[in-house]
Design a protein around this motif. Structure first.
Motif, PDB file in Angstrom:
ATOM      1  N   LEU A  50     -11.609  -2.194 -26.912  1.00  0.00           N
ATOM      2  CA  LEU A  50     -12.587  -2.052 -25.825  1.00  0.00           C
ATOM      3  C   LEU A  50     -12.259  -0.769 -25.067  1.00  0.00           C
ATOM      4  N   SER A  51     -12.798   0.333 -25.518  1.00  0.00           N
ATOM      5  CA  SER A  51     -12.429   1.643 -24.965  1.00  0.00           C
ATOM      6  C   SER A  51     -12.817   1.803 -23.496  1.00  0.00           C
ATOM      7  N   ASP A  52     -13.807   1.047 -23.008  1.00  0.00           N
ATOM      8  CA  ASP A  52     -14.217   1.170 -21.610  1.00  0.00           C
ATOM      9  C   ASP A  52     -13.424   0.247 -20.679  1.00  0.00           C
ATOM     10  N   LEU A  53     -12.456  -0.463 -21.209  1.00  0.00           N
ATOM     11  CA  LEU A  53     -11.679  -1.415 -20.416  1.00  0.00           C
ATOM     12  C   LEU A  53     -10.595  -0.697 -19.611  1.00  0.00           C
ATOM     13  N   ASP A  54     -10.470  -1.056 -18.364  1.00  0.00           N
ATOM     14  CA  ASP A  54      -9.429  -0.496 -17.498  1.00  0.00           C
ATOM     15  C   ASP A  54      -8.065  -1.020 -17.950  1.00  0.00           C
ATOM     16  N   PRO A  55      -7.028  -0.160 -18.037  1.00  0.00           N
ATOM     17  CA  PRO A  55      -5.705  -0.620 -18.473  1.00  0.00           C
ATOM     18  C   PRO A  55      -5.133  -1.744 -17.619  1.00  0.00           C
ATOM     19  N   ALA A  56      -5.399  -1.732 -16.324  1.00  0.00           N
ATOM     20  CA  ALA A  56      -4.898  -2.796 -15.449  1.00  0.00           C
ATOM     21  C   ALA A  56      -5.557  -4.132 -15.787  1.00  0.00           C
ATOM     22  N   VAL A  57      -6.846  -4.095 -16.120  1.00  0.00           N
ATOM     23  CA  VAL A  57      -7.562  -5.317 -16.511  1.00  0.00           C
ATOM     24  C   VAL A  57      -7.017  -5.827 -17.836  1.00  0.00           C
ATOM     25  N   ALA A  58      -6.795  -4.919 -18.786  1.00  0.00           N
ATOM     26  CA  ALA A  58      -6.242  -5.308 -20.091  1.00  0.00           C
ATOM     27  C   ALA A  58      -4.886  -5.979 -19.920  1.00  0.00           C
ATOM     28  N   THR A  59      -4.078  -5.458 -19.028  1.00  0.00           N
ATOM     29  CA  THR A  59      -2.760  -6.039 -18.764  1.00  0.00           C
ATOM     30  C   THR A  59      -2.902  -7.444 -18.194  1.00  0.00           C
ATOM     31  N   ARG A  60      -3.800  -7.614 -17.206  1.00  0.00           N
ATOM     32  CA  ARG A  60      -3.996  -8.945 -16.605  1.00  0.00           C
ATOM     33  C   ARG A  60      -4.509  -9.950 -17.632  1.00  0.00           C
ATOM     34  N   VAL A  61      -5.420  -9.519 -18.495  1.00  0.00           N
ATOM     35  CA  VAL A  61      -5.972 -10.413 -19.515  1.00  0.00           C
ATOM     36  C   VAL A  61      -4.870 -10.890 -20.455  1.00  0.00           C
ATOM     37  N   LEU A  62      -4.045  -9.968 -20.941  1.00  0.00           N
ATOM     38  CA  LEU A  62      -2.998 -10.357 -21.882  1.00  0.00           C
ATOM     39  C   LEU A  62      -1.877 -11.138 -21.206  1.00  0.00           C
ATOM     40  N   GLU A  63      -1.601 -10.860 -19.939  1.00  0.00           N
ATOM     41  CA  GLU A  63      -0.604 -11.666 -19.232  1.00  0.00           C
ATOM     42  C   GLU A  63      -1.053 -13.120 -19.142  1.00  0.00           C
ATOM     43  N   TRP A  64      -2.359 -13.336 -18.985  1.00  0.00           N
ATOM     44  CA  TRP A  64      -2.886 -14.701 -18.959  1.00  0.00           C
ATOM     45  C   TRP A  64      -2.925 -15.297 -20.368  1.00  0.00           C
ATOM     46  N   ALA A  65      -3.389 -14.521 -21.332  1.00  0.00           N
ATOM     47  CA  ALA A  65      -3.619 -15.045 -22.675  1.00  0.00           C
ATOM     48  C   ALA A  65      -2.325 -15.303 -23.444  1.00  0.00           C
ATOM     49  N   LEU A  66      -1.320 -14.487 -23.208  1.00  0.00           N
ATOM     50  CA  LEU A  66      -0.047 -14.626 -23.915  1.00  0.00           C
ATOM     51  C   LEU A  66       0.991 -15.132 -22.938  1.00  0.00           C
ATOM     52  N   PRO A  67       1.471 -16.349 -23.086  1.00  0.00           N
ATOM     53  CA  PRO A  67       2.400 -16.933 -22.114  1.00  0.00           C
ATOM     54  C   PRO A  67       3.628 -16.072 -21.826  1.00  0.00           C
ATOM     55  N   ALA A  68       4.130 -15.354 -22.816  1.00  0.00           N
ATOM     56  CA  ALA A  68       5.307 -14.514 -22.588  1.00  0.00           C
ATOM     57  C   ALA A  68       4.921 -13.146 -22.059  1.00  0.00           C
ATOM     58  N   GLY A  69       3.630 -12.890 -21.845  1.00  0.00           N
ATOM     59  CA  GLY A  69       3.170 -11.600 -21.381  1.00  0.00           C
ATOM     60  C   GLY A  69       2.897 -10.685 -22.556  1.00  0.00           C
ATOM     61  N   PRO A  70       2.289  -9.541 -22.291  1.00  0.00           N
ATOM     62  CA  PRO A  70       1.955  -8.639 -23.372  1.00  0.00           C
ATOM     63  C   PRO A  70       3.198  -8.017 -23.980  1.00  0.00           C
ATOM     64  N   ALA A  71       3.162  -7.798 -25.271  1.00  0.00           N
ATOM     65  CA  ALA A  71       4.270  -7.129 -25.947  1.00  0.00           C
ATOM     66  C   ALA A  71       4.282  -5.668 -25.541  1.00  0.00           C
ATOM     67  N   ALA A  72       5.449  -5.100 -25.487  1.00  0.00           N
ATOM     68  CA  ALA A  72       5.575  -3.692 -25.127  1.00  0.00           C
ATOM     69  C   ALA A  72       4.924  -2.837 -26.200  1.00  0.00           C
ATOM     70  N   PRO A  73       4.153  -1.839 -25.807  1.00  0.00           N
ATOM     71  CA  PRO A  73       3.527  -0.986 -26.800  1.00  0.00           C
ATOM     72  C   PRO A  73       4.567  -0.167 -27.553  1.00  0.00           C
ATOM     73  N   ALA A  74       4.248   0.144 -28.810  1.00  0.00           N
ATOM     74  CA  ALA A  74       5.182   0.899 -29.632  1.00  0.00           C
ATOM     75  C   ALA A  74       5.213   2.369 -29.241  1.00  0.00           C
ATOM     76  N   GLY A  75       4.129   2.867 -28.697  1.00  0.00           N
ATOM     77  CA  GLY A  75       4.040   4.273 -28.333  1.00  0.00           C
ATOM     78  C   GLY A  75       4.073   4.444 -26.829  1.00  0.00           C
ATOM     79  N   PRO A  76       3.666   5.623 -26.367  1.00  0.00           N
ATOM     80  CA  PRO A  76       3.641   5.849 -24.921  1.00  0.00           C
ATOM     81  C   PRO A  76       2.599   4.968 -24.252  1.00  0.00           C
ATOM     82  N   ALA A  77       2.838   4.675 -23.004  1.00  0.00           N
ATOM     83  CA  ALA A  77       1.922   3.810 -22.256  1.00  0.00           C
ATOM     84  C   ALA A  77       0.574   4.501 -22.094  1.00  0.00           C
ATOM     85  N   ALA A  78      -0.448   3.710 -21.993  1.00  0.00           N
ATOM     86  CA  ALA A  78      -1.787   4.250 -21.785  1.00  0.00           C
ATOM     87  C   ALA A  78      -1.839   4.933 -20.425  1.00  0.00           C
ATOM     88  N   PRO A  79      -2.612   6.004 -20.311  1.00  0.00           N
ATOM     89  CA  PRO A  79      -2.697   6.698 -19.020  1.00  0.00           C
ATOM     90  C   PRO A  79      -3.158   5.747 -17.930  1.00  0.00           C
TER      91      PRO A  79
END
Length: 113
Positions: A50-79
Protein backbone atom coordinates in the motif's frame (compact mmCIF):
# COMPACT_ATOMS: atom_id res chain seq x y z
CA UNK A 1 -12.81 -10.12 -4.29
CA UNK A 2 -14.48 -8.24 -1.45
CA UNK A 3 -12.74 -7.84 1.85
CA UNK A 4 -13.77 -10.36 4.50
CA UNK A 5 -12.61 -8.54 7.63
CA UNK A 6 -15.02 -8.99 10.53
CA UNK A 7 -16.91 -5.94 11.74
CA UNK A 8 -14.62 -5.72 14.77
CA UNK A 9 -11.46 -6.03 12.63
CA UNK A 10 -12.73 -3.32 10.25
CA UNK A 11 -13.53 -1.03 13.18
CA UNK A 12 -10.07 -1.54 14.69
CA UNK A 13 -8.28 -1.02 11.37
CA UNK A 14 -10.27 2.17 10.75
CA UNK A 15 -9.33 3.34 14.25
CA UNK A 16 -5.71 2.76 13.24
CA UNK A 17 -6.40 5.20 10.33
CA UNK A 18 -6.81 2.78 7.42
CA UNK A 19 -9.25 4.08 4.82
CA UNK A 20 -12.06 2.13 3.14
CA UNK A 21 -10.00 2.15 -0.06
CA UNK A 22 -6.98 0.69 1.74
CA UNK A 23 -9.15 -1.99 3.38
CA UNK A 24 -10.62 -2.87 -0.03
CA UNK A 25 -7.13 -3.00 -1.58
CA UNK A 26 -5.95 -5.37 1.16
CA UNK A 27 -9.00 -7.56 0.57
CA UNK A 28 -8.27 -7.71 -3.15
CA UNK A 29 -4.71 -8.84 -2.33
CA UNK A 30 -6.04 -11.69 -0.20
CA UNK A 31 -5.63 -10.10 3.22
CA UNK A 32 -8.99 -10.99 4.72
CA UNK A 33 -8.38 -11.10 8.45
CA UNK A 34 -5.96 -10.37 11.24
CA UNK A 35 -4.08 -13.64 10.75
CA UNK A 36 -3.19 -12.73 7.15
CA UNK A 37 -0.96 -9.89 8.39
CA UNK A 38 1.48 -12.53 9.67
CA UNK A 39 2.31 -13.31 6.04
CA UNK A 40 3.03 -9.64 5.39
CA UNK A 41 5.27 -9.63 8.45
CA UNK A 42 7.03 -6.26 8.26
CA UNK A 43 6.16 -2.60 8.01
CA UNK A 44 8.33 -2.34 4.90
CA UNK A 45 6.32 -5.07 3.12
CA UNK A 46 3.01 -3.47 4.12
CA UNK A 47 4.26 -0.14 2.75
CA UNK A 48 5.26 -1.85 -0.49
CA UNK A 49 1.76 -3.29 -0.84
CA UNK A 50 0.00 0.00 0.00
CA UNK A 51 2.28 2.76 -1.28
CA UNK A 52 -0.05 5.55 -0.07
CA UNK A 53 -0.03 4.26 3.52
CA UNK A 54 1.63 6.39 6.18
CA UNK A 55 4.53 4.54 7.90
CA UNK A 56 3.14 5.36 11.35
CA UNK A 57 -0.23 3.83 10.39
CA UNK A 58 1.50 0.73 9.00
CA UNK A 59 3.37 0.35 12.28
CA UNK A 60 0.16 0.66 14.35
CA UNK A 61 -1.64 -1.87 12.14
CA UNK A 62 1.10 -4.48 12.46
CA UNK A 63 1.52 -3.88 16.19
CA UNK A 64 -2.16 -4.79 16.54
CA UNK A 65 -2.16 -7.63 14.01
CA UNK A 66 1.03 -9.33 15.19
CA UNK A 67 1.03 -9.97 18.95
CA UNK A 68 4.83 -9.75 19.17
CA UNK A 69 4.82 -6.54 17.12
CA UNK A 70 6.20 -6.00 13.65
CA UNK A 71 9.41 -7.74 12.70
CA UNK A 72 12.39 -5.49 12.22
CA UNK A 73 12.91 -4.63 8.58
CA UNK A 74 15.93 -6.16 6.88
CA UNK A 75 16.94 -2.89 5.25
CA UNK A 76 16.93 0.74 6.28
CA UNK A 77 13.81 2.08 7.91
CA UNK A 78 11.22 3.73 5.74
CA UNK A 79 11.51 7.52 5.61
CA UNK A 80 9.62 9.04 8.48
CA UNK A 81 9.10 5.70 10.23
CA UNK A 82 9.19 6.02 14.00
CA UNK A 83 12.23 4.49 15.64
CA UNK A 84 11.81 3.07 19.09
CA UNK A 85 14.71 2.01 21.28
CA UNK A 86 15.03 -1.64 22.21
CA UNK A 87 15.74 -0.72 25.82
CA UNK A 88 13.92 1.27 28.43
CA UNK A 89 15.51 3.60 30.93
CA UNK A 90 12.99 2.33 33.47
CA UNK A 91 14.49 -1.15 33.22
CA UNK A 92 18.05 -0.01 33.85
CA UNK A 93 19.38 -1.03 37.28
CA UNK A 94 19.64 1.62 39.93
CA UNK A 95 22.79 1.77 41.96
CA UNK A 96 22.47 2.93 45.52
CA UNK A 97 25.21 5.30 46.62
CA UNK A 98 27.64 3.64 48.97
CA UNK A 99 29.40 5.26 51.88
CA UNK A 100 33.02 5.90 51.07
CA UNK A 101 35.59 5.32 53.69
CA UNK A 102 39.13 6.50 53.53
CA UNK A 103 41.91 4.19 54.42
CA UNK A 104 45.23 5.32 55.88
CA UNK A 105 46.90 4.53 52.56
CA UNK A 106 44.81 7.02 50.63
CA UNK A 107 45.11 9.86 53.15
CA UNK A 108 48.95 10.09 53.16
CA UNK A 109 50.53 12.50 50.75
CA UNK A 110 52.50 10.91 47.94
CA UNK A 111 56.25 11.37 48.09
CA UNK A 112 58.53 11.59 45.12
CA UNK A 113 61.91 9.93 45.20
Amino acid sequence: MATEFSLLERTILKAKSLTEEQLAALGEMGVQGRDAFAEIGTVVTLLELLSDLDPAVATRVLEWALPAGPAAPAGPAAPGAPISPSWSIRRMPRFAPTATTSSPRTTRPATCV
